[in-house]
Write an enzyme that holds these catalytic residues in place. Sequence first.
Site, PDB file in Angstrom:
ATOM      1  N   CYS A  97     -35.889   9.044 -86.191  1.00 63.23           N
ATOM      2  CA  CYS A  97     -36.808   7.935 -85.969  1.00 63.23           C
ATOM      3  C   CYS A  97     -36.026   6.760 -85.454  1.00 63.23           C
ATOM      4  O   CYS A  97     -34.955   6.447 -85.946  1.00 63.23           O
ATOM      5  CB  CYS A  97     -37.531   7.564 -87.252  1.00 63.23           C
ATOM      6  SG  CYS A  97     -38.463   6.038 -87.133  1.00 63.23           S
ATOM      7  N   ASN A 116     -24.188  21.327 -79.867  1.00 63.66           N
ATOM      8  CA  ASN A 116     -25.259  21.672 -80.793  1.00 63.66           C
ATOM      9  C   ASN A 116     -26.587  20.999 -80.451  1.00 63.66           C
ATOM     10  O   ASN A 116     -27.637  21.462 -80.830  1.00 63.66           O
ATOM     11  CB  ASN A 116     -24.863  21.303 -82.219  1.00 63.66           C
ATOM     12  CG  ASN A 116     -24.429  19.863 -82.329  1.00 63.66           C
ATOM     13  OD1 ASN A 116     -23.518  19.434 -81.630  1.00 63.66           O
ATOM     14  ND2 ASN A 116     -25.087  19.109 -83.190  1.00 63.66           N
TER      15      ASN A 116
END
Lengths: 402, 497
Positions: free
Chosen positions: A328, A155
């Site tokens: 992040c 994915n």
Amino acid sequence: MQESRVYLDHAATTPLDGRVLEAMLPHLRGGAFGAGNPSSLHAPGVAAREALEEARGFVARLVGATPEEILFTSGGTESDNLAVLGLAAASPEKKHVVVTAVEHPAVRNAAAHLRSVGYEVTTVGVDADGLVSPDRFAEALRPDTALAAVMWANNEVGAVQPVEEVARACEERGVPLHVDAVQAAGRLPMDVSRVPASTLAISSHKLYGPQGVGALYVRAGVHLEPVVFGGGQEGGLRSGTENVAGAVGFGEAARLAAGELEERTRRERGLLERIVAGATALPGVRLNGHPEKRLPNNAHLRVEGVEAEGLVLFLDALGYAVGSGSACASHSAGHKASPVLLAMGQNEREAFSAIRVTVGKSNTPEEVDGFLEAFCTAVTKLRELSPLYGKPASPVAISGQQ
Amino acid sequence: MADSYNPRVIDHLVRPRNVGEIDGATGMGESGDAACGDVARFSVLVRDNVLEDVRYKAYGCAASIAAGSALSELARGRSILDAARVSKIDLEGALGGSLPPGKEHALTLVLDALHKAFEDHWNRRAGAMLVEGYGGDGGVGGGNKSVVAAMSGGVDSAVTALLLKEAGYEVATVTFRLHGGVQGSRSCCSPDTVLFARDTAHRMGLPHFTLDLEDLFEGRVMQDFVGSYAAGRTPNPCVACNAHVKFHAAAFLADALGYGHVATGHYARVIREPEGQVTMARPADTKKDQTYVLWPVPKELLARTVFPLGEHEKAEVRAIAEGRGLAVAYTPESQDICFIPDGDYRRFVRGKVAAEGGEIVDQRGRALGRHAGVVDFTVGQRRGIGVSAPTPLYVTEVRPEAKQVVVGRKRDLEVSEVRVGSLNWFLDPERSETVQVRYNGAPVPCEVEEAGDGEWVAHLEEPVAGVAPGQSAVFYAGEKVVGGGVIVRRGAGRDGA
């Protein structure tokens, strides 16, 4: 911020096909047709049952199965969980599981759950291109292996695994194999008669169907224990009234995908090549994952000197929606680098500087060119900003300190 | 939509302000690292204490990039004092109010980078002054009611700054980087104590600066500490720091800002005699009395020093902090030796000097056993001597040249005379009534006599035990400090040997 938006995140979800919506609407509106419970004996119930079974047939055909081998679920995650937990429970004397290092969390975390209740889990690594070696996978199989799992296509980086060889190895050793085909279904030709997997998970919203519905293929003769208990729908393996409108939409989406697969693949591959060529023309931009053995619509781009989150938001502000594997890097924010990229041997900083561009059947070459222009602008801007790009990797001496 | 960024953040991301590095910057600072995930770098051009230019670079999440941009806008064109006052809350406000959970780190990161650029600016401006020693320009600049207050991150220094502010002073705070920090607490930004001090200052609306004094501290305090042990003396690093580091650095910053005064959170009073001399007196809270370690502060620096805590009890200080909602109210008391957090100074010293074994001898020089190095011994020590005797043995002298450790009975420790060097007299030496030879030790009546070579001898009214060369001797007239110095030699013992 931006009026026209170009959607390039089809691995996350695909927009609903208008034809699919049309097929679903009667079942959502109710009235003469829909809103029946497929378990009811009256006419609306019978109509719902007929629609459901027709949809089941379309889904079965997409993967080369018979309708009896398809059961509907709420989506890919549920299908993966049912397969992993259900296969494990079906042979309770075996306490070993084999998975690859690049599985979707729906498989990885289901296996982690099994570990927490006493199973031994062997994780088979991948090479720098994200590919599993069938031989190494086969070596991990043992007489007490309850199940093995491999994904058809990844994915994140889009790497297409050698599922056929892996499935053969499992079949030879009598180990049930679950294949997560959520990303691959509708994008790659798929035929379970050639890939001897025991179970295979697919999802509707990755192939232009509605969200909230998926399916699990269970090969005839394979025994699975349920994980949800109730009224015994879907052959007793997935109790609960079926999502008829969803299943109908899924069925229509599967039917269209089967019919248009070649055309879609041809178009998407063209767009993909344009993206990869354009993006990697910039210095310090590389393609993650195997260059050929990959999904026809996935460009996973590592961009040196830039962190993914800023790049994704920058592109979003310019009107282009793309995906990021790991949002992040800031440890304090609790974000972890992608296990897939780490398994491919990348370091944390590399793993945090990749974006995922996945095209779909409606994207055009003009959109791709627009994207490439925006990508170049965003990368240049962010690199100008980055104290880590274009300089030696070691941090500068500050304020006279060592 | 708590998880998504607001449009101000996106605006700063897509149109970042003040990007780049300044050619000819007067200060550069960087915080974070690639492994941490985020890096911010600031360069500043400061002229006449005004930030004429600010440029930044950032790598990391959108929050860090946007926060750097917003901070550069807040700081550019302002006075360095106003820029050093910008808090995380101010910055978050400039970014539209609130960041998604977990992204507040970006605020700390970019503020730390800017503050390191300020630190670099001050350190460059100080140049060798802060290594060779700084006398100050006498505090002629600025008005009387301006002060640089040293902030350690503890409750005493925080309340010091607060009391000064409430007394109408214009206050700037400063935290000194004295040593490499505590092992094992690796942080992407400055050490937690610096960040904590900055937060505390900002919550009081005060500007905060840092100064890198590691070279000065290493040269003037740590080397002296190690050298003293190797030479058989018992050093007091706080005294060395007050003699050469803390007050000088605060005075440097005060002069650079045009501020009149310096302040610390010491418990002591600064007083002026009718004739004009400046000295110290014991504080209101006698249990916290720190005059014993403050004697080396040069007169001209003491003259511009304020010790607001001299008038307060420690319990009151905590109550003030609590009452004003300062988080520092609950910080623990600081440790004895700040650069040896585990307190094991022997191991610290042994890590710096090679130890050579030698003899343990009695008062008449007879060998009783062997030791593994004089650095392990200090005068007055009882434990760990490694020689058994019918009565407890004490170290009475350490002779590094002979590699000898002299031991004796408790009464052998007692002396009736102390010779003192490196003196700093605030008042006429003849005014000395008592001398204190240990921290928290009782003052002993004495008479002083000049002994040549700038040294003085204190004749004690009654013998005292535990006088160790290297420790301080501080002379008092009542509550007032007359002067102080370093014990050079234990004088005659009680038997006059």
